[in-house]
Design a protein around this motif. Sequence first.
Motif, short mmCIF file in Angstrom:
data_model
loop_
_atom_site.label_atom_id
_atom_site.label_comp_id
_atom_site.label_asym_id
_atom_site.label_seq_id
_atom_site.Cartn_x
_atom_site.Cartn_y
_atom_site.Cartn_z
N GLY A 209 1.10 -0.83 -0.25
CA GLY A 209 -0.01 -0.06 -0.21
C GLY A 209 0.77 1.39 -0.34
O GLY A 209 0.56 2.62 -0.94
N LEU A 210 1.82 1.16 0.48
CA LEU A 210 3.09 2.48 0.40
C LEU A 210 3.36 2.74 -0.50
O LEU A 210 3.58 3.38 -0.45
N VAL A 211 3.32 1.86 -1.24
CA VAL A 211 4.18 1.93 -2.38
C VAL A 211 3.54 2.48 -3.56
O VAL A 211 4.02 3.18 -4.14
N GLY A 212 2.52 2.48 -3.47
CA GLY A 212 1.26 2.41 -4.47
C GLY A 212 1.03 4.50 -3.62
O GLY A 212 1.21 5.43 -5.11
N MET B 197 8.78 5.00 -0.03
CA MET B 197 9.21 4.15 -0.73
C MET B 197 10.45 2.83 -0.51
O MET B 197 9.69 1.75 -0.46
N ALA B 198 11.27 3.22 0.42
CA ALA B 198 12.24 2.09 1.33
C ALA B 198 11.58 1.82 2.02
O ALA B 198 11.74 0.77 2.90
N LEU B 199 10.57 2.44 3.08
CA LEU B 199 9.68 1.53 4.02
C LEU B 199 9.03 0.49 3.77
O LEU B 199 9.40 -0.07 3.98
N ALA B 200 8.69 0.55 2.35
CA ALA B 200 7.61 0.19 1.36
C ALA B 200 7.89 -1.04 1.06
O ALA B 200 8.11 -2.30 1.72
N GLN B 201 8.92 -1.11 0.39
CA GLN B 201 10.44 -2.08 0.22
C GLN B 201 10.58 -3.15 1.64
O GLN B 201 11.11 -4.18 1.31
N PHE B 202 10.99 -1.80 2.78
CA PHE B 202 11.20 -3.02 3.52
C PHE B 202 10.95 -3.82 4.58
O PHE B 202 10.55 -4.81 4.96
N GLY C 203 -4.59 3.10 -13.29
CA GLY C 203 -3.48 3.96 -12.30
C GLY C 203 -2.65 3.67 -11.33
O GLY C 203 -2.60 2.11 -11.07
N VAL C 204 -1.74 3.69 -11.15
CA VAL C 204 -0.22 2.83 -10.14
C VAL C 204 -0.54 3.04 -8.91
O VAL C 204 0.48 1.71 -8.70
N GLY C 205 -0.97 4.15 -8.07
CA GLY C 205 -0.83 4.03 -7.48
C GLY C 205 -1.97 2.83 -6.21
O GLY C 205 -2.01 2.28 -5.93
N TRP C 206 -3.30 2.37 -7.91
CA TRP C 206 -4.35 1.04 -6.96
C TRP C 206 -3.64 0.04 -8.05
O TRP C 206 -4.11 -0.69 -7.26
N VAL C 207 -2.70 0.17 -8.50
CA VAL C 207 -2.14 -1.38 -9.13
C VAL C 207 -1.50 -1.76 -7.94
O VAL C 207 -2.25 -3.21 -6.96
N MET D 267 -4.07 -2.52 -5.20
CA MET D 267 -4.52 -3.73 -4.72
C MET D 267 -4.02 -4.72 -4.48
O MET D 267 -5.04 -5.76 -4.89
N MET D 268 -2.68 -4.83 -4.96
CA MET D 268 -1.86 -5.63 -4.34
C MET D 268 -2.15 -5.92 -2.70
O MET D 268 -1.75 -7.53 -2.45
N ALA D 269 -2.32 -4.51 -2.32
CA ALA D 269 -1.89 -4.35 -0.92
C ALA D 269 -3.55 -5.93 -0.86
O ALA D 269 -3.37 -6.41 0.56
N PHE D 270 -5.05 -5.43 -1.09
CA PHE D 270 -5.81 -6.22 -0.68
C PHE D 270 -5.72 -7.80 -1.54
O PHE D 270 -6.25 -8.38 -0.68
#
Length: 531
Positions: free
Chosen positions: A401-404, A416-421, A476-480, A483-486
């Motif tokens: 979700g943070l990546v989005g 982005m770094a925290l999300a990847q972590f 949109g890239v945010g919702w991509v 959606m992965m998070a869900f």
Amino acid sequence: MAATTHQDESVSGEKPSGSVVNEETDVQSDGAKTSDGEIILIPQPSSDPQDPLNWSMKRKAKVVATLFLAMFVGFSAPFCGQLNIQQQAALYGKTPVQITYFNSAASAGLATGGYLWWPLSSKFGRSSVIFWTLFGQLAAQIWAPMMTRHDQYAPYLVSRYFSAFFGVTVGVLGPRYLVDMFFLHQRGRAFTILHLALNFGASAGPTFAGFVAANAYWPVEYWWSVGLTGVAIIVVFLFLEETSYDRAEGAVNRQRPESWIKDRVYTFFPGTKVVPPTTWGHTLKVAITPFKIAVAPVILIIAGFDTISFGFYVALNALTPVWLQLPVRAGGIWGWNVTQNAAFTFIHWVGLIVGLLYGHFFSDRIPLWLVARNKEGVWKPEYRLHALWPTNFVLMPLGLGLVGCAMQYRLHWFVMALAQFFVTIGSLVSIPVTVNYICECFRTHTVEAALVLNSMRLFLGLSINFYINPWIDAVGVGWVYGMMAFFSVFAFMFLIALMLWGHAIRKVTPFGTSKSEEGEHVLKGPEDHGF
């Protein structure tokens, strides 16, 4: 106290014939230990010092370290070119996303290689197959940097396929070494350590290659892996041991020759010195077994979870260089160069360290605590899955979700770094736990089960690069990534189903391939031992 003996290729609920357990010393009359403190040893070791269960921890660690290096090479080499996509795009006349198709080619190699190496290992030995496939990967790593003409895009992709095809060997055969050498209460840590090499390789390979080729032309990023593969070949030859051992009464096991050179020749060169002689017809039957296991409901459920959780991690790793390096003038957010991107990948290393520590301290402790809580000291394979609540029900969906959010709202790169972590922790912890769980569900077919699970979890990572752009165009890239998070939360529902109904689900496995260690008494008493 209940003690059981497990043969190498079968699980038995009987004590060794002719042995009597001394309840005060926890030692059988033949000298074999039956427990380690309050924990009953499952499986029960024999009195033979050559039984891998009786090896010293130093000897076991040497084998695990060797497998770790070979697995690191196997999973780092196919992804070396992950960061230098702009130079390759210019050379081959492709878009940056099209260059990332090599990740899909590598994933295809990882998904298919084991179906050849597993049956061959039954005829020539696991160690021999690991040794010789490293030579195949060495050739593939030399092949890739030679593809420097504009019309060699397709051969370059093929080289990535074969690098992974040869590199997946330890990922498929390695779990059996762990099951052979470690007791039930030790396997969580062992699986965590070995599978660190998988994630670490996929992350460190691009990091090393990015720094090596930051100020040079892209082919140079492959030569360090060529050298490391050569080192792995030498280390495997010097230190890897075959762990096959039959604990059945009257079984005749291989006697290791006194000559070290003769032992190395017997282990690695063609013949049947380390495995029982077998026909090619039997080898064909061995090759068919994974396809029988593939239809087992428990495999399909775990594969559904892994396909989403690990597949999104693979997709994130493959596409992050595109997002980070996309020039600002072309709509990018950060516009980094290769060196900055390589430095960013260290966040994966931090996540891997945290995930390793979590797995080391909790992957065995949580199941043992649950065993103590059931008041009978009885083991259930599903206890393994409870270690994934904080990492895969919380951290991984939060990370995606943070990546989005970072992409949609053009936030600071730290988000982005925290999300990847978070995503890295979830991926590192989930792989060894689910592989360990499946190996314990299919105690007599551990390699086949690990092979099927490895193939299935790569399907999403294999395909996502081909449809990510239409997906972005649609929502949109945010919702991509939202959606992965869900989807990740949804995937965890599969694990909850196994936690609740795992016993019943495993009972409907076809072809008689499922045999677990459920019902084994792991603790001496019913009281809570503080695990």
